[in-house]
Design a protein around this motif. Structure first.
Motif, PDB file in Angstrom:
ATOM      1  N   VAL A 409       0.843  -1.197   0.000  1.00 56.80           N
ATOM      2  CA  VAL A 409       0.000   0.000   0.000  1.00 56.80           C
ATOM      3  C   VAL A 409       0.878   1.246   0.000  1.00 56.80           C
ATOM      4  O   VAL A 409       0.608   2.226  -0.705  1.00 56.80           O
ATOM      5  CB  VAL A 409      -0.956  -0.003   1.204  1.00 56.80           C
ATOM      6  N   ALA A 410       1.970   1.221   0.764  1.00 61.31           N
ATOM      7  CA  ALA A 410       2.873   2.371   0.822  1.00 61.31           C
ATOM      8  C   ALA A 410       3.535   2.646  -0.519  1.00 61.31           C
ATOM      9  O   ALA A 410       3.947   3.774  -0.799  1.00 61.31           O
ATOM     10  CB  ALA A 410       3.938   2.139   1.888  1.00 61.31           C
ATOM     11  N   ALA A 411       3.640   1.628  -1.365  1.00 60.86           N
ATOM     12  CA  ALA A 411       4.261   1.798  -2.681  1.00 60.86           C
ATOM     13  C   ALA A 411       3.265   2.252  -3.735  1.00 60.86           C
ATOM     14  O   ALA A 411       3.674   2.536  -4.872  1.00 60.86           O
ATOM     15  CB  ALA A 411       4.909   0.482  -3.115  1.00 60.86           C
ATOM     16  N   ASN A 412       1.988   2.333  -3.402  1.00 58.98           N
ATOM     17  CA  ASN A 412       0.992   2.741  -4.389  1.00 58.98           C
ATOM     18  C   ASN A 412       1.285   4.175  -4.846  1.00 58.98           C
ATOM     19  O   ASN A 412       1.466   5.069  -4.025  1.00 58.98           O
ATOM     20  CB  ASN A 412      -0.412   2.666  -3.794  1.00 58.98           C
ATOM     21  N   ALA A 424       3.722   5.165   7.972  1.00 57.56           N
ATOM     22  CA  ALA A 424       5.058   5.311   8.561  1.00 57.56           C
ATOM     23  C   ALA A 424       5.018   5.153  10.073  1.00 57.56           C
ATOM     24  O   ALA A 424       6.033   4.785  10.694  1.00 57.56           O
ATOM     25  CB  ALA A 424       5.651   6.664   8.190  1.00 57.56           C
ATOM     26  N   HIS A 425       3.864   5.428  10.667  1.00 57.69           N
ATOM     27  CA  HIS A 425       3.724   5.309  12.125  1.00 57.69           C
ATOM     28  C   HIS A 425       2.889   4.086  12.514  1.00 57.69           C
ATOM     29  O   HIS A 425       2.381   4.006  13.633  1.00 57.69           O
ATOM     30  CB  HIS A 425       3.084   6.586  12.693  1.00 57.69           C
ATOM     31  N   GLU A 436       9.511   1.965   1.533  1.00 55.94           N
ATOM     32  CA  GLU A 436       8.663   2.452   0.442  1.00 55.94           C
ATOM     33  C   GLU A 436       8.264   3.908   0.668  1.00 55.94           C
ATOM     34  O   GLU A 436       8.264   4.714  -0.270  1.00 55.94           O
ATOM     35  CB  GLU A 436       7.413   1.574   0.314  1.00 55.94           C
ATOM     36  N   VAL A 437       7.902   4.245   1.889  1.00 53.62           N
ATOM     37  CA  VAL A 437       7.537   5.632   2.202  1.00 53.62           C
ATOM     38  C   VAL A 437       8.732   6.555   1.943  1.00 53.62           C
ATOM     39  O   VAL A 437       8.587   7.659   1.404  1.00 53.62           O
ATOM     40  CB  VAL A 437       7.064   5.760   3.667  1.00 53.62           C
ATOM     41  N   ALA A 438       9.923   6.094   2.288  1.00 50.23           N
ATOM     42  CA  ALA A 438      11.122   6.927   2.165  1.00 50.23           C
ATOM     43  C   ALA A 438      11.406   7.337   0.732  1.00 50.23           C
ATOM     44  O   ALA A 438      12.059   8.358   0.492  1.00 50.23           O
ATOM     45  CB  ALA A 438      12.324   6.185   2.746  1.00 50.23           C
ATOM     46  N   ALA A 443       5.664  11.622   0.101  1.00 52.44           N
ATOM     47  CA  ALA A 443       6.036  11.561   1.513  1.00 52.44           C
ATOM     48  C   ALA A 443       6.200  12.970   2.087  1.00 52.44           C
ATOM     49  O   ALA A 443       6.720  13.871   1.436  1.00 52.44           O
ATOM     50  CB  ALA A 443       7.338  10.783   1.678  1.00 52.44           C
ATOM     51  N   THR A 444       5.746  13.119   3.317  1.00 56.68           N
ATOM     52  CA  THR A 444       5.809  14.411   4.012  1.00 56.68           C
ATOM     53  C   THR A 444       6.998  14.426   4.979  1.00 56.68           C
ATOM     54  O   THR A 444       7.562  13.377   5.317  1.00 56.68           O
ATOM     55  CB  THR A 444       4.525  14.637   4.810  1.00 56.68           C
ATOM     56  N   PRO A 445       7.366  15.616   5.450  1.00 51.76           N
ATOM     57  CA  PRO A 445       8.437  15.668   6.463  1.00 51.76           C
ATOM     58  C   PRO A 445       8.148  14.782   7.671  1.00 51.76           C
ATOM     59  O   PRO A 445       9.049  14.115   8.182  1.00 51.76           O
ATOM     60  CB  PRO A 445       8.474  17.149   6.837  1.00 51.76           C
ATOM     61  N   LEU A 446       6.884  14.745   8.100  1.00 51.32           N
ATOM     62  CA  LEU A 446       6.550  13.944   9.280  1.00 51.32           C
ATOM     63  C   LEU A 446       6.768  12.459   9.017  1.00 51.32           C
ATOM     64  O   LEU A 446       7.325  11.744   9.866  1.00 51.32           O
ATOM     65  CB  LEU A 446       5.089  14.203   9.674  1.00 51.32           C
ATOM     66  N   SER A 447       6.362  11.963   7.853  1.00 49.57           N
ATOM     67  CA  SER A 447       6.559  10.545   7.557  1.00 49.57           C
ATOM     68  C   SER A 447       8.039  10.235   7.337  1.00 49.57           C
ATOM     69  O   SER A 447       8.529   9.170   7.730  1.00 49.57           O
ATOM     70  CB  SER A 447       5.733  10.129   6.335  1.00 49.57           C
ATOM     71  N   LEU A 448       8.781  11.157   6.751  1.00 49.08           N
ATOM     72  CA  LEU A 448      10.205  10.923   6.509  1.00 49.08           C
ATOM     73  C   LEU A 448      11.005  10.905   7.804  1.00 49.08           C
ATOM     74  O   LEU A 448      11.977  10.156   7.936  1.00 49.08           O
ATOM     75  CB  LEU A 448      10.751  11.980   5.554  1.00 49.08           C
ATOM     76  N   LEU A 449      10.594  11.696   8.768  1.00 49.68           N
ATOM     77  CA  LEU A 449      11.282  11.669  10.072  1.00 49.68           C
ATOM     78  C   LEU A 449      11.112  10.293  10.715  1.00 49.68           C
ATOM     79  O   LEU A 449      12.042   9.783  11.359  1.00 49.68           O
ATOM     80  CB  LEU A 449      10.733  12.766  10.981  1.00 49.68           C
ATOM     81  N   ALA A 450       9.955   9.676  10.530  1.00 50.80           N
ATOM     82  CA  ALA A 450       9.753   8.314  11.050  1.00 50.80           C
ATOM     83  C   ALA A 450      10.656   7.333  10.309  1.00 50.80           C
ATOM     84  O   ALA A 450      11.213   6.405  10.908  1.00 50.80           O
ATOM     85  CB  ALA A 450       8.287   7.917  10.918  1.00 50.80           C
TER      86      ALA A 450
END
Length: 511
Positions: A409-412, A424-425, A436-438, A443-450
């Protein structure tokens, strides 16, 4: 190797003046990293070429240098790179054809469009490696001549050249019409009979393991046959006899040829080697009757290979899908299925078949959405990357199947920023999903920090342009050199950070 400087060298946001500063201190890896930039001016390319031969060769292949920029006497490898690209003076080729360095002559022999006199010089070279390299790439006329060369290694190279005339390839296989070869690499060096020990302790020995000669040059002849079988220009009638050859490797090569007559296919279907039968099973030359026979083969790899046959009937595909571990991959037969066949596959009672269909990325919306609601997690995992799925459907997949589908799903490509933050959380964390999120463009700053909290996802996330600039700057000092390099290559790195980093690191001398 200075990883931060090499990262800066590939940063697309690096200003031209900082590129100039990197060129001034570049050496080795840094110079080659700079050579891959798309925005180099011709002046920068010339200056960079002067920093190292490796970078100059790369620039020549990429079109950054012209003939006027290169001296073939002092820069033979760069001149060879231009000749390999079809650029350069015939005089360069004549000069390099008598270069004392055999590596240069060998590389020249592989270049296209050589003048006839240069080919004649190379064909008469005292080093057999040069002649064999010429034989691999040369014209049909020269290949026909070299097929009669007294050295078996040259003949073997001719057999691999797809420009060799078919009649000549047939002669190489049978030996009819050719004088016997007089030498091979084995009897050039050893008294015969000789078989090279696979565990040969001599550090300077470059004979292949098992190379052998008893006067018949048998290992080189075997190589010649193997190359001829791989060569699509070799006539069918010249190779069919290998179906009963004692060498499993030669039967294996034969089984993959798309021009096999039915009787040869039937013979190979009975081969004792599963590898031979597996390559045959994938071969579109086999008929439906053999496909149905191979679908019952006791070896699972044979059945798996059959699934990749582009002419496989759908009912046989359903049969092997249930008995072989195929995995989530788009099979050629699935990719070629028409609209009615897609509907048939979507209605299959076998989850494995629906999973294979779900790997297509051009399904009608109704079928796509039906597969997204499939009760089997394998099917949902395969469809999860399909474009066009709504956020509600993607979230419903995660709600129903949890960690089994989160990464897909994250790769969609249509995953929303909010969904990526939630993935990411996710609890429990899914490391594949973080990777995949990375790399996801949404991807947002919040998801990338995770993602930065995971050691593997961190390397990818460090190069994402949505990472906050101050975080990117901090990652330049990361203990993981790959993370530091990715951060240096990140276009989100502030200009001030680029300048400070370059100033601090360049004081240490060439990279």
């Amino acid at each position: 190797m200075n990883h931060v400087l090499c990262g800066l060298a590939t940063n697309p946001a690096l200003p031209s003046e900082l590129v100039d500063r990197l060129i001034e201190i570049a050496d080795g890896d840094l110079a080659e990293a700079l050579a891959d930039r798309e925005d180099l001016s011709h002046a920068q390319s010339v200056a960079l070429a002067a920093r190292g031969e490796g970078a100059a060769v790369r620039l020549a292949h990429r079109g950054g240098l012209t003939v006027a920029d290169v001296d073939p006497v002092t820069q033979p490898r760069v001149a060879l790179a231009l000749l390999d690209e079809g650029i350069g003076s015939p005089e360069w080729a004549r000069l390099l054809a008598v270069d004392p360095d055999v590596r240069h002559r060998e590389q020249l022999a592989a270049c296209p469009g050589l003048p006839p006199d240069v080919m004649e010089t190379l064909a008469a070279d005292a080093d057999i490696r040069v002649v064999a390299e010429l034989a691999l790439w040369t014209t049909p006329q020269m290949a026909a001549r070299l097929a009669r060369h007294p050295h078996a290694e040259v003949r073997s190279a001719v057999a691999a050249n797809d420009r060799t005339p078919p009649a000549v390839l047939a002669m190489l296989i049978t030996g009819e019409g050719l004088p016997p070869a007089q030498r091979c690499l084995v009897c050039d060096r050893e008294a015969t009979p000789f078989v090279h020990d696979p565990s040969c302790p001599r550090p300077d020995c470059d004979l292949r393991p098992g190379a052998a000669c008893d006067g018949s040059h048998q290992s080189t002849v075997h190589d010649l046959h193997e190359r001829a079988l791989r060569n699509p220009a070799t006539p069918t009638e010249a190779v069919v006899g290998f179906a009963d050859h004692p060498s499993m490797l030669l039967r294996w090569q034969l089984a993959a040829r798309p021009d096999l007559p039915p009787q040869v296919c039937e013979r190979l279907a009975e081969d004792p080697s599963p590898g031979v039968r597996a390559d045959l099973a994938e071969n579109p030359a086999i008929g439906e009757a053999l496909m149905r026979l191979l679908a019952t083969d006791h070896d699972s790899e044979v059945r798996r290979s059959l699934a990749f046959n582009p002419r496989l009937p759908l009912d046989v595909l359903a049969q092997v899908a249930g008995t072989a571990r195929i995995g989530p991959t788009l099979l050629p037969r699935i990719a070629a299925a028409g609209a009615a066949e897609v509907e048939e596959l979507a209605a299959s009672p076998h989850p494995a078949v629906r999973m294979l269909l779900a790997e297509r990325r051009d399904l009608p919306a109704g079928i796509r959405d039906a597969l997204a609601a499939d009760p089997d997690a394998k099917v949902v995992k395969s469809i999860a990357g399909h474009p066009g799925l709504s956020e509600a459907r993607l979230r419903a997949m995660v709600d129903r199947h949890g960690v089994r589908v989160v990464a897909r799903v994250a790769a969609n490509p249509d995953a929303s920023p909010a969904l990526l933050e939630d993935l990411a959380h996710h609890e429990p964390p899914v490391r594949k999903a973080l990777r995949e999120v990375a790399r996801h463009p949404h991807a947002t700053p919040l998801s990338l920090l995770a993602c930065l909290a995971d050691s593997r996802a961190r390397r990818t996330a460090a190069g994402h342009p949505a990472v906050p600039p101050q975080v990117v700057t901090g990652l330049l000092a990361d203990d993981d050199c790959d993370v530091a390099q990715a951060a240096a290559a990140n276009p989100a790195l502030p200009l001030a950070g680029m300048s400070r980093c370059l100033a601090a690191l360049s004081q240490r001398g060439p990279a």
